[in-house]
Structures are given as C-alpha cells and as structure tokens.
Design a protein around this motif. Structure first.
Motif, short mmCIF file in Angstrom:
data_model
loop_
_atom_site.label_atom_id
_atom_site.label_comp_id
_atom_site.label_asym_id
_atom_site.label_seq_id
_atom_site.Cartn_x
_atom_site.Cartn_y
_atom_site.Cartn_z
N LYS A 128 0.82 -1.21 0.00
CA LYS A 128 0.00 0.00 0.00
C LYS A 128 0.86 1.26 0.00
O LYS A 128 0.54 2.25 -0.67
N ALA A 129 1.97 1.23 0.75
CA ALA A 129 2.86 2.39 0.80
C ALA A 129 3.50 2.64 -0.56
O ALA A 129 3.61 3.80 -1.01
N LEU A 130 3.91 1.59 -1.24
CA LEU A 130 4.51 1.74 -2.56
C LEU A 130 3.48 2.25 -3.57
O LEU A 130 3.78 3.09 -4.42
N GLN A 131 2.27 1.73 -3.48
CA GLN A 131 1.21 2.16 -4.41
C GLN A 131 0.86 3.63 -4.19
O GLN A 131 0.55 4.34 -5.16
N ALA A 132 0.92 4.07 -2.95
CA ALA A 132 0.63 5.47 -2.66
C ALA A 132 1.74 6.38 -3.17
O ALA A 132 1.49 7.48 -3.68
N ALA A 133 2.99 5.91 -3.03
CA ALA A 133 4.15 6.71 -3.46
C ALA A 133 4.28 6.76 -4.97
O ALA A 133 4.71 7.77 -5.53
N ARG A 134 3.91 5.65 -5.62
CA ARG A 134 4.01 5.58 -7.09
C ARG A 134 2.77 4.88 -7.61
O ARG A 134 2.74 3.64 -7.75
N PRO A 135 1.71 5.62 -7.91
CA PRO A 135 0.42 5.02 -8.30
C PRO A 135 0.48 4.11 -9.53
O PRO A 135 -0.37 3.23 -9.68
N ASP A 136 1.47 4.32 -10.40
CA ASP A 136 1.56 3.48 -11.61
C ASP A 136 2.40 2.23 -11.39
O ASP A 136 2.70 1.50 -12.34
#
Length: 207
Positions: A128-136
């Motif tokens: 979730k943290a990675l998805q928030a930092a880089r949505p693509d």
C-alpha cells in the motif's frame, strides 16, 4: 525451502501483484534479479542477443551506482528495467518507512513502474505504501522460480525446473549474480534453445 512453481492459492492471496502475463500466446518473460554486475550480467546479455530476446532486469540501486556502464548496456539493448530496492531489503524483516525510502532511493535513479520485492517477501502495508508513493507501480512476482541461487542445486536440476514448469505467459526468475552464475550460464542457453525450437518468443515485461 522454496517453491519452483507458484501455487494458485498464493496468487489469490495477493491478486494485486503480477504473477504471469497473457497466457494465450507462446511467450516467455525472462527476468533477472540482483544485478547489474560485471561478467555475469554481460554474459547473460550476450546469450539474449543470440536469440534476439528481450528480458526484464530487476536492478539493485547500489549495483547500478557501482556499475553504470553495464546498466547503460541493458538499456541500450532494449531490455525492461525494474526496481529491486537499493540494498536488497527483505520486506518481512524491514519496517514500512525504511522499505519505502529504500525503494524511492532507487526510483530516483531508475524511474520505472516495475518493481520486484527481494526474496519475494513483502507485507501488505508495504504494498500500500509503494502504491501510494508511485500510483503506476507494477509489483511483479513470478510463476516459475529457477532456483539458480541455490548453491546445492545441480545445473541439470535447475534446467529441469524451468523446462518442467514454464508455460505460455510464464514469468521466470533467474539471477545475474555471482552466486547464481554457475547455474544460469548452464541453464539459460540450453533452455532458450529448447523453447525457441518449440516456437516460443522472449519478451520484456511491458512498462
């Protein structure tokens, strides 16, 4: 202990991760983790050229900094590049903030949406943290693990691993590391010859 073929249950537990690609075409997605490093990565690039193959290299940021010329060759040869953290962190043993910062440190250098967690170990909160930092972001796992990192595995057994379990759309994991070199330099050209004769093509993962 590791599984050569990823079980369907694990894929269902983590549906937000990429485990394989389009399974209707005779395509194999070769991936290489832990590089780039001298000798090993260069050797792999030469084998791929022989088969006009494209692959995906999940690079450790620190290795990119140490060996920029080899990294530039990966890009020049048309392969896809993925983030593999800056220091090969194991997600299960790393807190969320440290993991995210290590990812971002590499992201500044590589700027790629492709990411593979080292060891295949990542927590839901880290995802979730990675998805928030880089949505693509595209978090890429695999469905075939060659086992080339296993120093107790004979090259012939490693070859059997990939030939037995690879199918159309498979994402296959190898390593461009010194630890894996004895096995990958034996397995890769032999497997690619057999797959090529069977009508398979080798694609890089789409960015």
């Amino acid at each position: 202990m590791y599984l050569v073929k990823t079980p369907w249950l694990l894929k269902r537990l983590y549906p937000e991760l990429i485990w394989n690609v389009n399974q209707t075409n005779r395509c194999i997605y070769l991936t290489f983790d832990d590089g780039p490093i001298p000798i090993v990565t260069t050797h792999i690039l030469n084998i791929l050229k022989q088969y006009n193959a494209k692959a995906t290299f999940f690079c450790i940021g620190d290795n990119v900094s140490k060996h920029p010329d080899i990294f530039k060759q990966l890009v020049k040869d048309g392969h896809s590049i993925g983030n593999h953290t800056y220091n090969h962190l194991k997600g299960w043993k790393t807190d969320k903030e440290t993991y995210l910062n290590n990812f971002l440190q590499t992201d500044k250098v590589l700027d790629t949406p492709l990411f593979r967690p080292p060891y295949g170990r990542i927590k839901k909160q880290q995802i979730k943290a990675l998805q928030a930092a880089r949505p693509d972001i595209k978090i890429v796992m695999w469905d075939v693990l060659s086992g080339d990192f296993d120093i107790n595995l004979k090259p012939e057994a490693c070859l059997n691993n990939v030939l037995k379990h690879t199918e159309p759309g498979s994402i296959v994991v190898f390593h461009d590391s010194l630890k894996a070199f004895d096995r990958v330099k034996y397995v890769l050209p032999r497997a690619m010859e057999i797959w090529s004769n069977a009508g398979y093509e080798f694609y890089a993962l789409p960015v």
